[in-house]
Design an enzyme around this catalytic site. Structure first.
Site, PDB file in Angstrom:
ATOM      1  N   LYS A 195       0.840  -1.197   0.000  1.00  0.00           N
ATOM      2  CA  LYS A 195       0.000   0.000   0.000  1.00  0.00           C
ATOM      3  C   LYS A 195       0.875   1.248   0.000  1.00  0.00           C
ATOM      4  CE  LYS A 195      -3.834   2.275   2.402  1.00  0.00           C
ATOM      5  NZ  LYS A 195      -4.775   2.252   3.559  1.00  0.00           N
ATOM      6  N   ASP A 223     -11.124   5.423  13.465  1.00  0.00           N
ATOM      7  CA  ASP A 223     -11.512   5.339  12.053  1.00  0.00           C
ATOM      8  C   ASP A 223     -11.050   4.050  11.367  1.00  0.00           C
ATOM      9  OD1 ASP A 223     -13.136   6.562  10.201  1.00  0.00           O
ATOM     10  OD2 ASP A 223     -11.487   7.517   9.128  1.00  0.00           O
TER      11      ASP A 223
END
Length: 346
Positions: free
Chosen positions: A94, A217
Site C-alpha cells: 500500500k 476510524d
C-alpha cells in the site's frame, strides 16, 4: 527464535542509490533510490507472523504485481492511496502518505512489543516491511502487509465495518458493502460460541491497544465465501477448463507456469489449512449454510488529531449530536465498534 532487538534497530535503515546516465530518459529513469526502514525489526516480525523470507522476496520480485482499481480501492485512490497485490495474492503493498509512514515509525516499537506479547495472534494488520522509493525526485512511501483475503477461495461478499450508520452503505461508486448493508441483510458471522469468545477477546485487546494510541476510524474488513456456491463455481470452472484443453490439444497437467516451482510447492494448501494466515475462520458446524469468513482490522494509522476533531464538529453539526458518525474520539469509537461486533458474531 528471532533475535533480541535494540532501540537502535527501530531507527535503522539501509538504502541504495543508482545513477546511470546511459539510460534513455524518455523510457527509463537514470536515477533511482531505494530505502528500507528498520530491516531487522521487520525481518523479526515476518518470522513471528510465519512468513519465510525466501517466499516473501520471491512473491514481491519474481512476478509483476497487479493493481485493483475497483470498489473501495477507488475511494482510497482519491485519498492518495494505492493498493498493489503480489502475484500469489498473499501480500498487499500500500502506498501511504509520508505523514502516515512517520506515524507508523513512531509507534513501531509499541506495535512490535504488542505483536510479541500476543505471539502473533492478533487481528491487527500484519506489517512485514516498510520502504521508500525515489524515482526522478518523486518519493513513494509503501508498507507491505499480509492480505486478509490470502486464501484460495473466491470472496462472494465483502464488507467494511466501522460500527457507524451515517453514510455507511454501498454506492455505485464504492460497491463494498458497509454497516447499513450488513444490518439490512440481517447478516451474522456464525462461528459458534467458543470461536466467538476467542475472536471478541482478540478484537477487544486489539481495539484497546489502538485506543491507547489515540487511533480511530479503523474498520473490520470482512470477506464471506459461500461454500456451496464455491463448489458449484469450481465444478463449472473445471468443466470449462477441460473443454478448453481438449480444443487446444493440451494436457492440463503439463502446462508451463510463470510461478517458480518452489513457490508452488510451498503454497499447496487444502481448505483444512487455511487457518494458518490468522485471518480465516469456518462457520459453525451446526450452521446449515456453510461459509468461510476472512476478516481483519485495516486502516489503523489514523490518529485523532486537529483535523479529525474539526471533522467531528462539522459532522455533528450536520447530522446532530446523537447521530452515529464515524469520526468520534478514540474511546467512543472503540466502545461503539465493539458493541457492533458483539452483535455481529454469533
Amino acid at each position: 527464535i528471532p533475535p533480541l532487538l535494540l532501540d537502535t534497530d527501530f531507527k535503522a535503515f539501509s538504502k541504495i542509490s543508482i545513477e546511470n546516465y546511459n539510460f534513455n530518459s524518455d523510457n527509463m529513469t537514470g536515477k533511482f533510490k531505494f530505502k528500507e526502514y528498520c530491516p531487522l525489526v521487520f525481518k523479526n516480525l515476518r518470522e513471528r507472523f510465519g512468513v519465510k523470507d525466501a517466499l516473501f522476496n520471491q512473491a514481491l520480485s519474481a512476478c509483476e504485481p497487479y493493481y485493483e482499481a475497483q470498489g473501495d480501492a477507488v475511494k482510497e485512490k482519491e485519498r492518495g492511496h494505492k493498493y498493489f497485490y503480489s502475484k500469489d495474492n498473499k501480500f498487499v503493498v500500500k502506498i501511504f502518505h509520508s505523514e502516515e509512514v512517520e506515524f507508523m515509525h513512531s509507534i513501531l516499537n509499541v506495535y512490535y512489543n504488542y505483536a510479541v506479547e500476543k505471539g502473533g495472534q492478533t487481528l491487527l494488520p500484519q506489517y512485514l516491511a516498510m520502504y521508500k522509493i525515489t524515482v526522478s525526485s518523486i518519493e513513494y512511501h509503501m508498507i507491505v502487509m499480509k492480505n486478509v483475503f490470502a486464501v484460495n477461495l473466491r470472496i462472494h461478499k465483502k464488507y467494511d465495518l466501522k460500527g457507524s450508520k451515517v453514510d455507511r452503505a454501498a454506492t455505485d461508486k464504492d460497491p463494498t458493502l458497509k454497516d447499513c448493508d450488513f444490518l439490512n441483510e440481517e447478516m451474522k458471522i456464525r462461528v459458534g460460541e467458543q470461536k466467538r469468545k476467542q475472536i471478541l477477546e482478540m478484537l477487544q485487546s486489539d481495539v484497546q491497544f489502538l485506543s491507547q494510541l489515540k487511533i480511530m476510524d479503523y474498520s473490520l474488513l470482512l470477506g464471506v465465501h459461500n461454500v456451496v456456491k464455491g463448489l458449484e463455481e469450481r465444478e463449472g470452472d473445471e468443466e470449462h477448463s477441460s473443454s478448453d484443453d481438449l480444443l487446444d490439444g493440451e494436457d492440463s497437467n503439463n502446462k508451463d507456469s510463470d510461478v517458480p516451482m518452489e513457490v508452488e510447492e510451498e503454497e499447496e494448501e487444502g481448505e483444512d489449512q487455511i487457518y494458518e494466515n490468522g485471518y480465516t475462520f469456518f462457520s459453525d458446524e451446526n450452521v446449515p449454510h456453510k461459509e468461510v469468513y476472512c476478516f481483519g482490522l485495516i486502516d489503523v494509522l489514523t490518529k485523532y488529531n486537529a483535523t479529525k476533531r474539526a471533522a467531528h464538529t462539522a459532522k455533528t453539526m450536520k447530522h446532530g449530536s446523537g447521530a452515529e458518525i464515524s469520526t468520534v474520539r478514540p474511546e467512543s469509537y472503540s466502545k461503539r465498534f465493539m458493541e457492533f461486533m458483539s452483535n455481529a458474531f454469533v
